[in-house]
Design a protein around this motif. Structure first.
Motif, PDB file in Angstrom:
ATOM      1  N   ILE A 117      13.570  -0.437  41.257  1.00  0.00           N
ATOM      2  CA  ILE A 117      13.628   0.030  42.644  1.00  0.00           C
ATOM      3  C   ILE A 117      13.957  -1.192  43.484  1.00  0.00           C
ATOM      4  O   ILE A 117      13.226  -2.188  43.454  1.00  0.00           O
ATOM      5  CB  ILE A 117      12.298   0.675  43.056  1.00  0.00           C
ATOM      6  N   THR A 118      15.065  -1.126  44.241  1.00  0.00           N
ATOM      7  CA  THR A 118      15.605  -2.325  44.855  1.00  0.00           C
ATOM      8  C   THR A 118      16.355  -2.033  46.150  1.00  0.00           C
ATOM      9  O   THR A 118      16.797  -0.902  46.367  1.00  0.00           O
ATOM     10  CB  THR A 118      16.552  -3.036  43.860  1.00  0.00           C
ATOM     11  N   GLY A 119      16.497  -3.050  46.948  1.00  0.00           N
ATOM     12  CA  GLY A 119      17.361  -2.998  48.120  1.00  0.00           C
ATOM     13  C   GLY A 119      18.652  -3.771  47.881  1.00  0.00           C
ATOM     14  O   GLY A 119      19.444  -3.972  48.798  1.00  0.00           O
ATOM     15  N   ALA A 120      18.861  -4.201  46.618  1.00  0.00           N
ATOM     16  CA  ALA A 120      20.045  -4.996  46.258  1.00  0.00           C
ATOM     17  C   ALA A 120      20.548  -4.570  44.881  1.00  0.00           C
ATOM     18  O   ALA A 120      20.414  -5.303  43.903  1.00  0.00           O
ATOM     19  CB  ALA A 120      19.693  -6.483  46.268  1.00  0.00           C
ATOM     20  N   PRO A 121      21.134  -3.379  44.777  1.00  0.00           N
ATOM     21  CA  PRO A 121      21.509  -2.848  43.465  1.00  0.00           C
ATOM     22  C   PRO A 121      22.659  -3.559  42.771  1.00  0.00           C
ATOM     23  O   PRO A 121      22.923  -3.295  41.597  1.00  0.00           O
ATOM     24  CB  PRO A 121      21.885  -1.399  43.766  1.00  0.00           C
ATOM     25  N   LEU A 122      23.328  -4.473  43.440  1.00  0.00           N
ATOM     26  CA  LEU A 122      24.447  -5.176  42.805  1.00  0.00           C
ATOM     27  C   LEU A 122      24.008  -6.440  42.082  1.00  0.00           C
ATOM     28  O   LEU A 122      24.824  -7.122  41.468  1.00  0.00           O
ATOM     29  CB  LEU A 122      25.520  -5.503  43.850  1.00  0.00           C
ATOM     30  N   GLU A 123      22.714  -6.755  42.148  1.00  0.00           N
ATOM     31  CA  GLU A 123      22.205  -7.952  41.477  1.00  0.00           C
ATOM     32  C   GLU A 123      22.021  -7.690  39.986  1.00  0.00           C
ATOM     33  O   GLU A 123      22.048  -6.564  39.512  1.00  0.00           O
ATOM     34  CB  GLU A 123      20.889  -8.397  42.115  1.00  0.00           C
ATOM     35  N   ARG A 124      21.773  -8.749  39.242  1.00  0.00           N
ATOM     36  CA  ARG A 124      21.700  -8.698  37.787  1.00  0.00           C
ATOM     37  C   ARG A 124      20.734  -7.642  37.253  1.00  0.00           C
ATOM     38  O   ARG A 124      21.112  -6.784  36.463  1.00  0.00           O
ATOM     39  CB  ARG A 124      21.278 -10.077  37.251  1.00  0.00           C
ATOM     40  N   THR A 125      19.482  -7.693  37.629  1.00  0.00           N
ATOM     41  CA  THR A 125      18.487  -6.804  37.035  1.00  0.00           C
ATOM     42  C   THR A 125      18.812  -5.332  37.240  1.00  0.00           C
ATOM     43  O   THR A 125      18.811  -4.574  36.282  1.00  0.00           O
ATOM     44  CB  THR A 125      17.077  -7.140  37.560  1.00  0.00           C
ATOM     45  N   PRO A 126      19.113  -4.875  38.474  1.00  0.00           N
ATOM     46  CA  PRO A 126      19.432  -3.461  38.622  1.00  0.00           C
ATOM     47  C   PRO A 126      20.631  -3.019  37.792  1.00  0.00           C
ATOM     48  O   PRO A 126      20.666  -1.908  37.288  1.00  0.00           O
ATOM     49  CB  PRO A 126      19.713  -3.322  40.126  1.00  0.00           C
ATOM     50  N   GLN A 127      21.609  -3.898  37.629  1.00  0.00           N
ATOM     51  CA  GLN A 127      22.786  -3.535  36.847  1.00  0.00           C
ATOM     52  C   GLN A 127      22.443  -3.365  35.366  1.00  0.00           C
ATOM     53  O   GLN A 127      23.070  -2.583  34.666  1.00  0.00           O
ATOM     54  CB  GLN A 127      23.877  -4.590  37.009  1.00  0.00           C
ATOM     55  N   GLU A 128      21.446  -4.095  34.888  1.00  0.00           N
ATOM     56  CA  GLU A 128      21.087  -4.027  33.476  1.00  0.00           C
ATOM     57  C   GLU A 128      20.038  -2.969  33.186  1.00  0.00           C
ATOM     58  O   GLU A 128      19.759  -2.674  32.029  1.00  0.00           O
ATOM     59  CB  GLU A 128      20.591  -5.396  33.014  1.00  0.00           C
ATOM     60  N   ALA A 129      19.447  -2.385  34.211  1.00  0.00           N
ATOM     61  CA  ALA A 129      18.419  -1.366  34.027  1.00  0.00           C
ATOM     62  C   ALA A 129      19.041  -0.074  33.522  1.00  0.00           C
ATOM     63  O   ALA A 129      20.205   0.225  33.798  1.00  0.00           O
ATOM     64  CB  ALA A 129      17.694  -1.107  35.345  1.00  0.00           C
ATOM     65  N   GLU A 130      18.250   0.684  32.793  1.00  0.00           N
ATOM     66  CA  GLU A 130      18.707   2.004  32.368  1.00  0.00           C
ATOM     67  C   GLU A 130      18.868   2.910  33.587  1.00  0.00           C
ATOM     68  O   GLU A 130      19.747   3.768  33.622  1.00  0.00           O
ATOM     69  CB  GLU A 130      17.708   2.609  31.374  1.00  0.00           C
ATOM     70  N   TYR A 131      18.024   2.693  34.594  1.00  0.00           N
ATOM     71  CA  TYR A 131      18.066   3.480  35.823  1.00  0.00           C
ATOM     72  C   TYR A 131      17.732   2.576  37.000  1.00  0.00           C
ATOM     73  O   TYR A 131      16.963   1.638  36.851  1.00  0.00           O
ATOM     74  CB  TYR A 131      17.046   4.630  35.774  1.00  0.00           C
ATOM     75  N   SER A 132      18.276   2.896  38.167  1.00  0.00           N
ATOM     76  CA  SER A 132      17.861   2.166  39.364  1.00  0.00           C
ATOM     77  C   SER A 132      17.808   3.123  40.549  1.00  0.00           C
ATOM     78  O   SER A 132      18.510   4.135  40.585  1.00  0.00           O
ATOM     79  CB  SER A 132      18.784   0.985  39.660  1.00  0.00           C
ATOM     80  N   LEU A 133      16.937   2.787  41.476  1.00  0.00           N
ATOM     81  CA  LEU A 133      16.818   3.519  42.727  1.00  0.00           C
ATOM     82  C   LEU A 133      17.111   2.534  43.842  1.00  0.00           C
ATOM     83  O   LEU A 133      16.371   1.556  44.021  1.00  0.00           O
ATOM     84  CB  LEU A 133      15.415   4.106  42.891  1.00  0.00           C
ATOM     85  N   PHE A 134      18.181   2.777  44.563  1.00  0.00           N
ATOM     86  CA  PHE A 134      18.564   1.941  45.692  1.00  0.00           C
ATOM     87  C   PHE A 134      17.889   2.489  46.943  1.00  0.00           C
ATOM     88  O   PHE A 134      18.144   3.621  47.353  1.00  0.00           O
ATOM     89  CB  PHE A 134      20.083   1.942  45.846  1.00  0.00           C
ATOM     90  N   VAL A 135      17.000   1.682  47.520  1.00  0.00           N
ATOM     91  CA  VAL A 135      16.364   2.020  48.793  1.00  0.00           C
ATOM     92  C   VAL A 135      17.145   1.248  49.859  1.00  0.00           C
ATOM     93  O   VAL A 135      17.059   0.018  49.916  1.00  0.00           O
ATOM     94  CB  VAL A 135      14.869   1.635  48.793  1.00  0.00           C
TER      95      VAL A 135
END
Length: 192
Positions: A117-135
């Motif tokens: 869960i992030t406010g920066a989905p273009l960073e490394r960790t969100p890109q490598e996650a199976e799922y992400s939630l962009f707040v």
């Protein structure tokens, strides 16, 4: 814009409410649906975060337990090992929190599904996650131009918004899981 110090209480709270309204309006509901499906499906849930966003994450972990999900705050000494079928929820506001990234990487070796869960989905960790939630709320040190900007300092908008968003998710999950508030209350600590 007028300097914040010169604004009245009424002007400030109306401005902050408007910031939150804009974030809610920009939220991707399909990502929320995916998150809820993952939570319902998970055998066990592990949650982590740090700072003020971590406090919001910990409050979410508490409510997930009240929903009847086996939930562990990662830093507790009684937290068991992760395994396939579990869900690891990571709050990583701007995506570059070193020890959160380390935990994310270590969890990946266990076969657990990872949701960032992030406010920066273009960073490394969100890109490598199976799922992400962009707040889409302004986050401390964030650089994503799609977020709602804030007059507040640092990551206030993102951190505040997590509390509100998590409570809405819990209310939606209560309905999806056919639970009542009474069932949730029955799991509340009873020795206070």
């Amino acid at each position: 814009m007028e300097r914040i110090e010169k604004m009245t209480y009424l002007e400030l709270y109306e401005l902050l409410l408007e910031e939150h309204r804009q974030v809610f309006a920009a939220q991707d509901e399909m990502q929320l649906e995916s998150m809820m499906k993952m939570i319902i499906k998970a055998a066990r849930i592990f949650v982590t975060g740090c700072g003020r966003e971590g406090i919001a994450a910990r409050s979410f972990a508490m409510r997930l337990m009240h929903l009847g999900k086996e939930t562990h705050w990662l830093w507790d000494d009684t937290t068991p090992g992760m395994q396939k079928g579990d869900l690891f929820i990571v709050v990583n506001g701007y995506g570059k929190i070193g020890h959160i990234n380390y935990l994310f990487d270590q969890a990946g070796k266990t076969g657990v599904s990872r949701l960032v869960i992030t406010g920066a989905p273009l960073e490394r960790t969100p890109q490598e996650a199976e799922y992400s939630l962009f707040v889409p709320a302004c986050v401390y040190k964030g650089s994503d131009m799609r977020v709602v900007k804030s007059v507040q300092p640092m990551g206030n908008l993102f951190e505040q918004h997590l509390f509100l968003l998590f409570d809405i998710v819990v209310m939606l999950l209560t309905d999806k899981m056919n639970l009542t508030h009474g069932q949730m209350e029955s799991r509340h600590r009873n020795i206070e």
